[in-house]
Write a protein that holds these residues in place. Structure first.
Motif, mmCIF file in Angstrom:
data_model
loop_
_atom_site.group_PDB
_atom_site.id
_atom_site.type_symbol
_atom_site.label_atom_id
_atom_site.label_comp_id
_atom_site.label_asym_id
_atom_site.label_seq_id
_atom_site.Cartn_x
_atom_site.Cartn_y
_atom_site.Cartn_z
ATOM 1 N N LEU A 287 -43.399 -122.592 -66.917
ATOM 2 C CA LEU A 287 -42.395 -121.580 -66.626
ATOM 3 C C LEU A 287 -41.445 -121.440 -67.808
ATOM 4 O O LEU A 287 -41.057 -122.440 -68.425
ATOM 5 C CB LEU A 287 -41.572 -121.956 -65.383
ATOM 6 C CG LEU A 287 -42.329 -122.297 -64.099
ATOM 7 C CD1 LEU A 287 -41.326 -122.689 -63.012
ATOM 8 C CD2 LEU A 287 -43.193 -121.131 -63.643
ATOM 9 N N PHE A 288 -41.052 -120.195 -68.109
ATOM 10 C CA PHE A 288 -40.090 -119.950 -69.186
ATOM 11 C C PHE A 288 -39.196 -118.787 -68.805
ATOM 12 O O PHE A 288 -39.640 -117.813 -68.195
ATOM 13 C CB PHE A 288 -40.808 -119.615 -70.502
ATOM 14 C CG PHE A 288 -39.871 -119.161 -71.587
ATOM 15 C CD1 PHE A 288 -39.140 -120.096 -72.312
ATOM 16 C CD2 PHE A 288 -39.698 -117.810 -71.874
ATOM 17 C CE1 PHE A 288 -38.246 -119.689 -73.308
ATOM 18 C CE2 PHE A 288 -38.816 -117.392 -72.863
ATOM 19 C CZ PHE A 288 -38.090 -118.334 -73.581
ATOM 20 N N ASP A 289 -37.915 -118.874 -69.199
ATOM 21 C CA ASP A 289 -36.951 -117.797 -68.989
ATOM 22 C C ASP A 289 -36.106 -117.681 -70.247
ATOM 23 O O ASP A 289 -35.443 -118.640 -70.656
ATOM 24 C CB ASP A 289 -36.057 -118.097 -67.785
ATOM 25 C CG ASP A 289 -35.108 -116.953 -67.448
ATOM 26 O OD1 ASP A 289 -34.930 -116.043 -68.276
ATOM 27 O OD2 ASP A 289 -34.531 -116.974 -66.341
ATOM 28 N N LEU A 290 -36.133 -116.511 -70.880
ATOM 29 C CA LEU A 290 -35.415 -116.303 -72.130
ATOM 30 C C LEU A 290 -33.924 -116.567 -71.979
ATOM 31 O O LEU A 290 -33.254 -116.934 -72.951
ATOM 32 C CB LEU A 290 -35.647 -114.878 -72.635
ATOM 33 C CG LEU A 290 -35.036 -114.513 -73.985
ATOM 34 C CD1 LEU A 290 -35.628 -115.367 -75.104
ATOM 35 C CD2 LEU A 290 -35.215 -113.029 -74.280
ATOM 36 N N GLU A 291 -33.376 -116.378 -70.780
ATOM 37 C CA GLU A 291 -31.958 -116.631 -70.591
ATOM 38 C C GLU A 291 -31.642 -118.126 -70.588
ATOM 39 O O GLU A 291 -30.471 -118.506 -70.563
ATOM 40 C CB GLU A 291 -31.479 -115.931 -69.319
ATOM 41 C CG GLU A 291 -31.526 -114.401 -69.467
ATOM 42 C CD GLU A 291 -31.033 -113.640 -68.263
ATOM 43 O OE1 GLU A 291 -30.855 -114.257 -67.186
ATOM 44 O OE2 GLU A 291 -30.806 -112.418 -68.387
ATOM 45 N N ASN A 292 -32.668 -118.962 -70.626
ATOM 46 C CA ASN A 292 -32.540 -120.407 -70.860
ATOM 47 C C ASN A 292 -33.577 -120.790 -71.912
ATOM 48 O O ASN A 292 -34.468 -121.597 -71.658
ATOM 49 C CB ASN A 292 -32.770 -121.194 -69.564
ATOM 50 C CG ASN A 292 -31.699 -120.932 -68.531
ATOM 51 O OD1 ASN A 292 -30.551 -121.322 -68.689
ATOM 52 N ND2 ASN A 292 -32.067 -120.232 -67.472
ATOM 53 N N LEU A 293 -33.427 -120.215 -73.109
ATOM 54 C CA LEU A 293 -34.532 -120.246 -74.071
ATOM 55 C C LEU A 293 -34.811 -121.613 -74.674
ATOM 56 O O LEU A 293 -35.817 -121.793 -75.358
ATOM 57 C CB LEU A 293 -34.326 -119.200 -75.172
ATOM 58 C CG LEU A 293 -33.134 -119.260 -76.117
ATOM 59 C CD1 LEU A 293 -33.260 -120.343 -77.160
ATOM 60 C CD2 LEU A 293 -32.994 -117.915 -76.820
ATOM 61 N N ASN A 294 -33.944 -122.601 -74.455
ATOM 62 C CA ASN A 294 -34.201 -123.946 -74.956
ATOM 63 C C ASN A 294 -34.938 -124.816 -73.944
ATOM 64 O O ASN A 294 -35.121 -126.009 -74.182
ATOM 65 C CB ASN A 294 -32.890 -124.633 -75.346
ATOM 66 C CG ASN A 294 -32.242 -124.003 -76.563
ATOM 67 O OD1 ASN A 294 -32.536 -124.361 -77.695
ATOM 68 N ND2 ASN A 294 -31.367 -123.028 -76.327
ATOM 69 N N GLU A 295 -35.358 -124.231 -72.819
ATOM 70 C CA GLU A 295 -35.977 -125.007 -71.756
ATOM 71 C C GLU A 295 -37.372 -124.489 -71.422
ATOM 72 O O GLU A 295 -37.640 -123.287 -71.504
ATOM 73 C CB GLU A 295 -35.114 -124.980 -70.494
ATOM 74 C CG GLU A 295 -33.728 -125.558 -70.686
ATOM 75 C CD GLU A 295 -32.898 -125.511 -69.416
ATOM 76 O OE1 GLU A 295 -33.492 -125.309 -68.325
ATOM 77 O OE2 GLU A 295 -31.674 -125.665 -69.512
ATOM 78 N N LEU A 296 -38.216 -125.411 -71.023
ATOM 79 C CA LEU A 296 -39.558 -125.080 -70.541
ATOM 80 C C LEU A 296 -39.789 -125.864 -69.256
ATOM 81 O O LEU A 296 -39.510 -127.066 -69.197
ATOM 82 C CB LEU A 296 -40.602 -125.469 -71.589
ATOM 83 C CG LEU A 296 -41.985 -124.806 -71.485
ATOM 84 C CD1 LEU A 296 -41.883 -123.310 -71.716
ATOM 85 C CD2 LEU A 296 -42.936 -125.435 -72.494
ATOM 86 N N GLY A 297 -40.265 -125.173 -68.230
ATOM 87 C CA GLY A 297 -40.650 -125.855 -66.998
ATOM 88 C C GLY A 297 -42.126 -126.191 -67.044
ATOM 89 O O GLY A 297 -42.946 -125.358 -67.448
ATOM 90 N N PHE A 298 -42.490 -127.416 -66.660
ATOM 91 C CA PHE A 298 -43.892 -127.836 -66.707
ATOM 92 C C PHE A 298 -44.224 -128.684 -65.494
ATOM 93 O O PHE A 298 -43.497 -129.628 -65.156
ATOM 94 C CB PHE A 298 -44.166 -128.632 -67.983
ATOM 95 C CG PHE A 298 -45.569 -129.169 -68.083
ATOM 96 C CD1 PHE A 298 -46.662 -128.310 -68.142
ATOM 97 C CD2 PHE A 298 -45.814 -130.537 -68.112
ATOM 98 C CE1 PHE A 298 -47.958 -128.796 -68.218
ATOM 99 C CE2 PHE A 298 -47.094 -131.037 -68.192
ATOM 100 C CZ PHE A 298 -48.174 -130.165 -68.248
#
Length: 396
Positions: A287-298
């Motif tokens: 999962l990725f959201d540009l509004e939290n661009l330093n984070e990746l959900g896995f």
């Protein structure tokens, strides 16, 4: 001993002269990248020679602010200059083809903002010019800057390593709300003759490029729908007709058998610049959201069910893509850094004589998909089949 015989006396690599065409939103973002890239990355020497725009006073002011040595209003004259080696095109899409082709024919390396062009025919002409210029050592690249978000670059690595297994389903949505107010004024982006399309070309191009980039896939079939929610907006002549879409939807069939859904909108109230990507495989999910661009959900679905759950990966370790050049771990970076990474990669490709990515060929493939979405929408969501993309050949 002559200069040619004495290596210590040979001239060093040439300092590249750079010209940027366009000084508004994208021109400012690209200028910021040119101004900062050498402070963080080991790149070939270059000079910010000239910034080009139509308004002499405004472009001169922008050039002084953005670090350019001079300004100009005639892009043709700038391209003809011997001290210009790189042309960065940040002008509106309707100007891309003419400027890019002229620059490539003049032997200049070209970086151009997305989408590649306003039409498929223009994109094909640009790609042909790029292939011809490549045979003379002239490089070209399209600016899909979100490929340079470290979290998305990491996602691509995880997918390539098989961490999510066989990808079955992808969701990509790019939602904004700057046109949610029906009284928002007319701009060139709302006219087909200048913008080509609306949300489709502007932000669906990013979402579709991410599907191709992350998965290394080809799209085989397309269905699409376009819609304009506000068809007239206040302009200089009173209420003026909006001739592009406010929102677009597409379903993409992938060569591997997976399906991707794409949704984009400029009237999604409350969404400022929300690019979300969800990758669902048989062994995991990203999962990725540009509004939290330093984070990746896995999520690792190979773990026991009782231990499964989404982990939050904070993407700012030196081992993550691009981040060794920036701040100590734990210190986040922002949207503007993607353009710095883009310039870095383009300069290294010029130095090394390697083909940069995304190439014009890759930009053309996105354009083919955008065109198929528009064709499908015009035919009431008909299924449009795409022929396999032509393979790129070395030295073409």
């Amino acid at each position: 001993m002559s200069t040619l015989e004495d290596p210590s006396r040979r001239p060093g690599p040439k300092t590249l002269g750079v010209a940027a065409i366009g000084y508004a939103f994208m021109g400012k973002a690209h200028s910021n990248a040119w101004r900062n890239v050498a402070a963080f990355f080991d790149v070939p020497a270059f000079e910010q020679k000239v910034l080009v725009g139509r308004d002499a006073a405004a472009v001169a002011d922008a050039a002084a602010k953005y670090g350019w040595a001079e300004s100009a209003t005639d892009w043709r004259g700038v391209i003809a200059r011997d001290d210009i080696d790189v042309v960065d095109i940040c002008a509106p899409g309707w100007m891309h083809a003419e400027i890019a082709i002229a620059a490539l024919e003049a032997g200049k390396h070209v970086l151009v903002e997305k989408p590649l062009a306003n039409s498929l025919a223009e994109a094909e002409a640009m790609t042909a010019a790029a292939a011809k210029a490549r045979g003379r050592g002239v490089q070209s690249m399209i600016g899909f800057n979100y490929r340079r978000v470290p979290a998305l670059a990491l996602a691509r690595e995880l997918i390539a390593e098989g961490r999510v297994g066989t990808v079955r389903h992808v969701r990509a949505a790019y939602l904004q709300d700057w046109l949610a107010d029906a009284q928002a004024p007319m701009t060139w982006r709302l006219r087909a003759e200048t913008a080509g399309s609306g949300a489709l070309g502007d932000i669906a191009s990013h979402a579709i490029d991410q599907v191709l980039f992350l998965l290394g896939e080809q799209v085989t079939e397309v269905t699409g729908r376009l819609h304009t929610f506000v068809d007239r907006r206040p302009g200089a002549a009173g209420l003026e007709e909006v001739t592009v879409d406010d929102a677009a939807w597409a379903t993409l069939s992938l060569g591997s058998g997976g399906i991707a859904s794409v949704e984009v909108s400029r009237v999604a109230t409350g969404r400022k610049n929300s690019l979300t990507v969800e990758i669902y495989g048989d062994k995991g999910t990203i999962l990725f959201d540009l509004e939290n661009l330093n984070e990746l959900g896995f999520l690792d679905a190979t773990e026991p069910v009782r231990e499964q759950g989404f982990r939050r990966i904070l993407v700012n370790e030196p081992d993550h893509p691009y981040l060794a050049a920036w701040w100590p771990q734990g210190h986040i970076i922002g949207w503007e850094h993607t353009f710095t990474h883009q310039v870095r990669d383009f300069l290294l490709a010029i130095r090394d004589g390697t083909r940069p990515s995304p190439s014009f060929e890759e930009g053309l493939e996105v354009q083919r998909i955008l065109n198929a979405v528009a064709e499908s929408a015009a035919a009431k969501s008909a299924l449009i089949q795409l022929a396999p993309a032509a393979a790129e050949t070395e030295g073409a």
